[in-house]
Design an enzyme around this catalytic site. Structure first.
Site, PDB file in Angstrom:
ATOM      1  NE  ARG A  21       4.331  15.657   4.961  1.00 19.12           N
ATOM      2  CZ  ARG A  21       5.634  15.769   5.081  1.00 19.12           C
ATOM      3  NH1 ARG A  21       6.282  16.748   4.503  1.00 19.12           N
ATOM      4  NH2 ARG A  21       6.310  14.878   5.770  1.00 19.12           N
ATOM      5  CE1 TYR A  63      -0.785  10.652   3.847  1.00 14.35           C
ATOM      6  CE2 TYR A  63       1.520  10.533   3.193  1.00 14.35           C
ATOM      7  CZ  TYR A  63       0.330   9.910   3.518  1.00 14.35           C
ATOM      8  OH  TYR A  63       0.261   8.537   3.512  1.00 14.35           O
ATOM      9  CB  CYS A  91      -3.579  35.119  12.566  1.00 13.49           C
ATOM     10  SG  CYS A  91      -3.635  36.515  11.436  1.00 13.49           S
ATOM     11  CD  GLU A  92      -3.067  29.176  14.760  1.00 13.88           C
ATOM     12  OE1 GLU A  92      -2.258  28.862  15.662  1.00 13.88           O
ATOM     13  OE2 GLU A  92      -4.295  29.089  14.877  1.00 13.88           O
ATOM     14  CD  GLU A 139      -2.391  -1.294   2.817  1.00 12.35           C
ATOM     15  OE1 GLU A 139      -1.952  -0.583   3.741  1.00 12.35           O
ATOM     16  OE2 GLU A 139      -3.317  -2.091   2.978  1.00 12.35           O
ATOM     17  N   PRO A 140       1.680   1.459  -1.043  1.00 13.82           N
ATOM     18  CG  PRO A 140       2.573   1.583  -3.200  1.00 13.82           C
ATOM     19  CD  PRO A 140       1.790   0.670  -2.294  1.00 13.82           C
ATOM     20  N   GLY A 141       2.087   4.947  -0.499  1.00  6.71           N
ATOM     21  CA  GLY A 141       1.419   6.244  -0.647  1.00  6.71           C
ATOM     22  C   GLY A 141       2.444   7.289  -1.033  1.00  6.71           C
TER      23      GLY A 141
HETATM   24  C1  LIG Z   1      -1.252   5.926   5.340  1.00  7.14           C
HETATM   25  C2  LIG Z   1      -1.314   4.481   5.040  1.00  7.14           C
HETATM   26  C3  LIG Z   1      -0.529   3.937   4.018  1.00  7.14           C
HETATM   27  C4  LIG Z   1       0.452   4.751   3.200  1.00  7.14           C
HETATM   28  O1  LIG Z   1       1.516   5.227   3.930  1.00  7.14           O
HETATM   29  P1  LIG Z   1       2.731   5.931   3.181  1.00  7.14           P
HETATM   30  O2  LIG Z   1       3.677   6.247   4.255  1.00  7.14           O
HETATM   31  O3  LIG Z   1       2.185   7.157   2.523  1.00  7.14           O
HETATM   32  O4  LIG Z   1       3.283   4.972   2.190  1.00  7.14           O
HETATM   33  C5  LIG Z   1      -0.643   2.588   3.741  1.00  7.14           C
HETATM   34  N1  LIG Z   1      -1.511   1.807   4.445  1.00  7.14           N
HETATM   35  C6  LIG Z   1      -2.274   2.300   5.430  1.00  7.14           C
HETATM   36  C7  LIG Z   1      -3.184   1.387   6.160  1.00  7.14           C
HETATM   37  C8  LIG Z   1      -2.205   3.648   5.768  1.00  7.14           C
HETATM   38  O5  LIG Z   1      -2.959   4.126   6.761  1.00  7.14           O
END
Ligand SMILES: *Cc1c(COP(=O)(O)O)cnc(C)c1O
Length: 415
Positions: free
Chosen positions: A309, A367, A338-339, A270-272
């Protein structure tokens, strides 16, 4: 690049600023595709794998479409994300539903859509899901998300694999729970899922977690349980600042291949961030350069509501002028909100900039826009996708008037 102009592929960022205004996120299609391919190639060593993009990192419809074309499914964490994945043309069978608080309505919608996998977070969720599926004559495909109790060694707010984190079930209780869930009518329990955290710059915690999962698989099989699938989550880090050296997808793939060699399962990832972070910048304009007591403040028109971030995770984003002169300055960089937290950098060595100059925050494709808000009644930041020499607005700027139009003054307050 003295006297040059920063481009995204063949498009001058100044042309995008001119056409769309600032702040604006700009993504490169070529980079998205390259990252998608490099990640896939890196995992070739681990055999045939399923790749599901964690769409919370960048849920823009056009970005999803590019990754869908590259053969990625989707990891979703809400009903809204599931609808986006489907709208982008990702087949339901390639969608994984993760998340610690899936509501009954979301579980129901996901069963209706026929998604490929539910990653269960607790026993009661599995019972509810199985009962719903059974009532419809279905069996819900699922894995049990386990918390392997390893420290990802990353920022506390993006660590998810410690015992005290809210995610997954305690690995020590996984065997008995797996047995009970597997027996439910309406449940097709296929294996284990984990995800220990984000922005990992070291493979050691991932390897430690995977080794624990390997032992768990052996244990489950000893009890006669069926394990055909293991979802190893996301989390691979990206370089944000000088000195960040994340493992390459190839190094990651080699580790995975070594640790999982005898597992005899289908692997899933599950790469993000690793796919999208460095495929995007946040393009901004300098409003003022304000003298400060030590260093000047470069006040830009992007703020913490556009890119959260730094305020949220003390994150670093490189800053670069679109038309660098070659001269440098030491400055603080802040937005108009304003923070005090609306500060992107303190005492940073950057390109010399002055009022009205364009600049970018780099590595902002993950993100970034997805965490944007309208705090301080600012517009919701737009997004642009570049492909070669063309670009398109792929998310409109939502103006404060539109937000205001959704608000009401109750009649008793009318004069
Ligand atoms: C956020 C998340 C990801 C992705 O994480 P990255 O650090 O962006 O690769 C994969 N699986 C689950 C369950 C997540 O909550």
């Amino acid at each position: 690049m003295l006297h040059g102009s920063l481009h995204c592929e063949q498009v001058d960022l100044a042309a995008i600023a001119e056409a769309v205004g600032t702040p604006v996120y700009v993504y490169s299609t070529a980079t998205l595709r390259r990252h998608a391919q490099v990640f896939r190639d890196g995992l070739k060593a681990a055999g045939r794998v399923h790749l599901a993009f964690a769409i919370k990192a960048n849920p823009n419809l056009a970005v999803l479409r590019v990754l869908a074309q590259e053969g990625y499914g989707a990891d979703v964490v809400s009903g809204g994300e599931m609808r986006r994945a489907l709208a982008a043309g990702i087949p339901a069978a390639d969608i994984v539903f993760s998340g610690v608080g899936k509501t009954r309505a979301e579980l129901c919608a996901a069963l209706d859509a026929g998604i490929g996998q539910f990653n269960l977070e607790l026993e009661e969720e599995g019972e509810v899901l199985a009962a719903m599926a059974h009532a419809r004559g279905q069996r819900a495909p699922a894995t049990l998300r386990v918390n392997p109790d390893v420290d990802a060694g990353t920022h506390a707010k993006i660590s998810t694999g410690r015992k005290e984190n809210k995610f997954g079930v305690d690995i020590d209780r996984a065997v008995e729970m797996y047995g009970r869930l597997a027996e439910l009518d309406g449940m097709s329990l296929r294996g284990i899922a984990i995800h220990i955290g984000s922005q990992l710059l070291d493979l050691a915690p991932l390897e430690a977690a995977y080794v624990r999962i390997g032992a768990l698989i052996a244990e489950l099989r000893k009890f006669g349980h069926f394990i055909s699938r293991v979802d190893l989550g996301g989390g691979l880090g990206v370089p944000y600042k000088p000195g960040d050296v994340p493992p390459s997808p190839a190094e990651y793939g080699a580790m995975v291949a070594r640790v999982t060699r005898d597992w005899d399962v289908e692997l899933m990832f599950e790469p993000g961030r690793v796919l999208v972070a460095n495929a995007g910048v946040l393009l901004t304009k300098v409003i003022w350069v304000k003298p400060g007591s030590i260093n000047p403040y470069v006040i830009v028109d992007a703020a913490m509501n556009d890119l959260a971030r730094p305020a949220m995770y003390d994150a670093w984003h490189d800053f670069a002028a679109v038309h660098p002169s070659g001269a440098r300055m030491t400055a603080n960089i802040a937005g108009p909100v304003c923070e005090t937290g609306d500060t992107f950098a303190m005492g940073r060595d950057i390109d010399l900039v002055s009022s009205d100059d364009l600049a970018v925050f780099r590595s902002a494709g993950a993100y970034g826009a997805t965490m944007a808000s309208t705090y301080n009644s600012r517009a919701l930041v737009p997004e642009v996708l570049v492909d070669g020499d063309r670009f398109a607005i792929v998310a409109d700027r939502i103006h404060p008037e539109t937000i205001l139009a959704a608000e009401r003054v109750p009649e008793w307050l009318e004069a």
